[in-house]
Motif scaffolding. Structure first.
Motif, PDB file in Angstrom:
ATOM      1  N   GLU A 326       0.841  -1.212   0.000  1.00  0.00           N
ATOM      2  CA  GLU A 326       0.000   0.000   0.000  1.00  0.00           C
ATOM      3  C   GLU A 326       0.871   1.255   0.000  1.00  0.00           C
ATOM      4  O   GLU A 326       0.627   2.189  -0.746  1.00  0.00           O
ATOM      5  CB  GLU A 326      -0.947  -0.012   1.217  1.00  0.00           C
ATOM      6  N   LYS A 327       1.914   1.231   0.811  1.00  0.00           N
ATOM      7  CA  LYS A 327       2.811   2.382   0.892  1.00  0.00           C
ATOM      8  C   LYS A 327       3.429   2.700  -0.479  1.00  0.00           C
ATOM      9  O   LYS A 327       3.596   3.846  -0.843  1.00  0.00           O
ATOM     10  CB  LYS A 327       3.916   2.028   1.897  1.00  0.00           C
ATOM     11  N   ARG A 328       3.724   1.633  -1.233  1.00  0.00           N
ATOM     12  CA  ARG A 328       4.393   1.835  -2.531  1.00  0.00           C
ATOM     13  C   ARG A 328       3.423   1.876  -3.707  1.00  0.00           C
ATOM     14  O   ARG A 328       3.853   1.920  -4.849  1.00  0.00           O
ATOM     15  CB  ARG A 328       5.375   0.680  -2.774  1.00  0.00           C
ATOM     16  N   GLY A 329       2.130   1.788  -3.422  1.00  0.00           N
ATOM     17  CA  GLY A 329       1.138   1.827  -4.507  1.00  0.00           C
ATOM     18  C   GLY A 329       1.193   0.602  -5.411  1.00  0.00           C
ATOM     19  O   GLY A 329       0.902   0.694  -6.603  1.00  0.00           O
ATOM     20  N   ILE A 330       1.574  -0.562  -4.846  1.00  0.00           N
ATOM     21  CA  ILE A 330       1.639  -1.796  -5.652  1.00  0.00           C
ATOM     22  C   ILE A 330       0.263  -2.475  -5.640  1.00  0.00           C
ATOM     23  O   ILE A 330      -0.359  -2.609  -4.578  1.00  0.00           O
ATOM     24  CB  ILE A 330       2.718  -2.751  -5.077  1.00  0.00           C
ATOM     25  N   THR A 331      -0.166  -2.908  -6.838  1.00  0.00           N
ATOM     26  CA  THR A 331      -1.472  -3.567  -6.942  1.00  0.00           C
ATOM     27  C   THR A 331      -1.381  -4.997  -6.399  1.00  0.00           C
ATOM     28  O   THR A 331      -0.449  -5.729  -6.740  1.00  0.00           O
ATOM     29  CB  THR A 331      -1.895  -3.654  -8.426  1.00  0.00           C
ATOM     30  N   TYR A 332      -2.334  -5.402  -5.576  1.00  0.00           N
ATOM     31  CA  TYR A 332      -2.362  -6.777  -5.057  1.00  0.00           C
ATOM     32  C   TYR A 332      -3.794  -7.123  -4.701  1.00  0.00           C
ATOM     33  O   TYR A 332      -4.649  -6.243  -4.603  1.00  0.00           O
ATOM     34  CB  TYR A 332      -1.458  -6.905  -3.818  1.00  0.00           C
ATOM     35  N   ARG A 333      -4.059  -8.413  -4.538  1.00  0.00           N
ATOM     36  CA  ARG A 333      -5.385  -8.853  -4.095  1.00  0.00           C
ATOM     37  C   ARG A 333      -5.224  -9.525  -2.741  1.00  0.00           C
ATOM     38  O   ARG A 333      -4.450 -10.474  -2.623  1.00  0.00           O
ATOM     39  CB  ARG A 333      -5.984  -9.819  -5.119  1.00  0.00           C
ATOM     40  N   LYS A 334      -5.949  -9.012  -1.711  1.00  0.00           N
ATOM     41  CA  LYS A 334      -5.788  -9.558  -0.359  1.00  0.00           C
ATOM     42  C   LYS A 334      -6.251 -11.009  -0.310  1.00  0.00           C
ATOM     43  O   LYS A 334      -7.290 -11.336  -0.856  1.00  0.00           O
ATOM     44  CB  LYS A 334      -6.649  -8.740   0.620  1.00  0.00           C
ATOM     45  N   GLN A 335      -5.475 -11.866   0.316  1.00  0.00           N
ATOM     46  CA  GLN A 335      -5.855 -13.272   0.420  1.00  0.00           C
ATOM     47  C   GLN A 335      -5.724 -13.728   1.858  1.00  0.00           C
ATOM     48  O   GLN A 335      -5.001 -13.119   2.642  1.00  0.00           O
ATOM     49  CB  GLN A 335      -4.935 -14.108  -0.465  1.00  0.00           C
ATOM     50  N   LYS A 336      -6.410 -14.837   2.156  1.00  0.00           N
ATOM     51  CA  LYS A 336      -6.326 -15.369   3.527  1.00  0.00           C
ATOM     52  C   LYS A 336      -5.843 -16.805   3.463  1.00  0.00           C
ATOM     53  O   LYS A 336      -5.978 -17.472   2.454  1.00  0.00           O
ATOM     54  CB  LYS A 336      -7.727 -15.362   4.152  1.00  0.00           C
TER      55      LYS A 336
END
Ligand code: BEZ
Length: 339
Positions: A326-336
């Motif tokens: 988030e700090k670096r603005g990287i796209t990701y999809r949260k997973q559990k």
């Protein structure tokens, strides 16, 4: 039948000799021989042919060896997991492949230590495939790797796909071209550095014929799918696989032992290579890193852990990873994790 007898049988089979097995286990030769005899008597099956040297397994012995060694490995895994479950520690052993160390791993660990100041982290350089055995044996609690794995004891979550960039010597004619196409790189020597190959890709076969044709016509990925590729060699080397997806076969390749050596050769003008974008700060005096136009030429980053035992600090590590993204603005999809 007991575990001592089974371990004696496995050790004798591995060493093909009573004396070598005895030297390895600390048991005497007569004790090993007695354990094997007891096992054979209980099973009413001859497992080892004692009349030949080195010792041979009988056909039944070979069958039993395959099945029982898998069961003994499972027993070891369960024992180690149970021990960790009963005494979780504040030490977190993290396995990683070198390319993630050049990237965000140090920052993620610093973030983890901010939220869990009591944690002690040990880092171990382990290839993606070896991470699975290391998780089961307890050598590591978590692994960051670049390849998906199938194993009944472990789970993985995909953190993100990182784009590849092309690494060229600063003296290379294409060194200043900012958006590169794989097809324009095909006339170079490609330096290969992956130690782990992809599982056999059923549909993707490479053929020099198609590659040359696509080189001339500049065919893109979708066109090469329409034109079935015809030799029978599956492309399992990860970089060649990426080129093959675009119908391109590099003119020459040089395999080396690791990423650092590959970048050393690129710096020396010996060829080009593709590396995940987080490596583009390495050797920047001699190497130019340029974007590829192909958005799907990426390297995934996976987090591997055991299915049934998740070290208590792992959720904090995942949260620290997402905070860095988030700090670096990287796209990701949260997973559990599955639990
Ligand atoms: C990343 O670059 O996304 C990454 C690197 C190391 C650990 C986890 C994620």
């Amino acid at each position: 039948m007991d575990i001592k007898q089974l371990n004696a049988f496995i050790t004798i089979a591995n060493h093909k000799s009573f004396s070598a097995a005895a030297a390895n286990t600390g048991l005497s030769q007569p004790s090993l021989s007695r354990l094997l005899k007891q096992l054979e008597t209980e099973m009413e099956v001859e497992l080892v042919d004692r009349y030949h040297r080195p010792l041979h397994l009988t056909e039944a012995g070979m069958f039993f060896y395959d099945k029982i060694s898998a069961i003994l490995t499972e027993i070891e895994t369960v024992t180690s997991m149970t021990q960790r479950l009963s005494a979780p520690s504040s030490v977190l052993n993290i396995g990683f492949v070198p390319s993630v160390l050049y990237g965000l791993l140090p920052e993620i660990i610093a973030m983890l230590k901010q939220s869990s100041p009591d944690i002690e982290v040990n880092l171990k350089d382990i290839s993606s495939y070896q991470q699975i055995d290391a998780l089961k044996s307890g050598e590591i609690d978590i692994g960051f790797g670049r390849f998906a794995q199938k194993d009944p004891w472990t789970q993985q979550i995909l953190l993100r796909h990182e784009r590849y960039v092309v690494a060229l010597s600063k003296a290379h004619p294409l060194a200043d071209v900012q958006e590169q196409r794989l097809i324009d790189l095909a006339n170079n020597r490609l330096i290969l550095y992956h130690q782990t190959h992809l599982p056999i890709a059923k549909n993707l076969l490479i053929s020099p014929k198609v590659s040359k044709a696509s080189l001339r016509s500049g065919k893109n990925k979708s066109e090469s799918v329409d034109n079935p590729i015809s030799t029978n060699e599956p492309v399992t080397e990860p970089l060649l696989h990426l080129f093959a997806q675009y119908g391109v076969s590099p003119y020459m390749t040089t395999p080396v032992s690791d990423l650092q050596v590959a970048l050393g050769l690129v710096a020396a003008g010996e060829g080009i290579t593709l590396v995940p974008a987080s490596l583009k700060t390495v050797r920047t005096e001699q190497i130019s890193y340029q974007r590829l136009i192909h958005e799907d030429v990426t390297s995934p980053i996976y987090l591997h852990t055991l299915k049934d035992f998740i070290h208590p600090k792992i959720p904090d590590l995942l949260a620290a990873t997402y905070r860095v993204y988030e700090k670096r603005g990287i796209t990701y999809r949260k997973q559990k994790f599955e639990s």
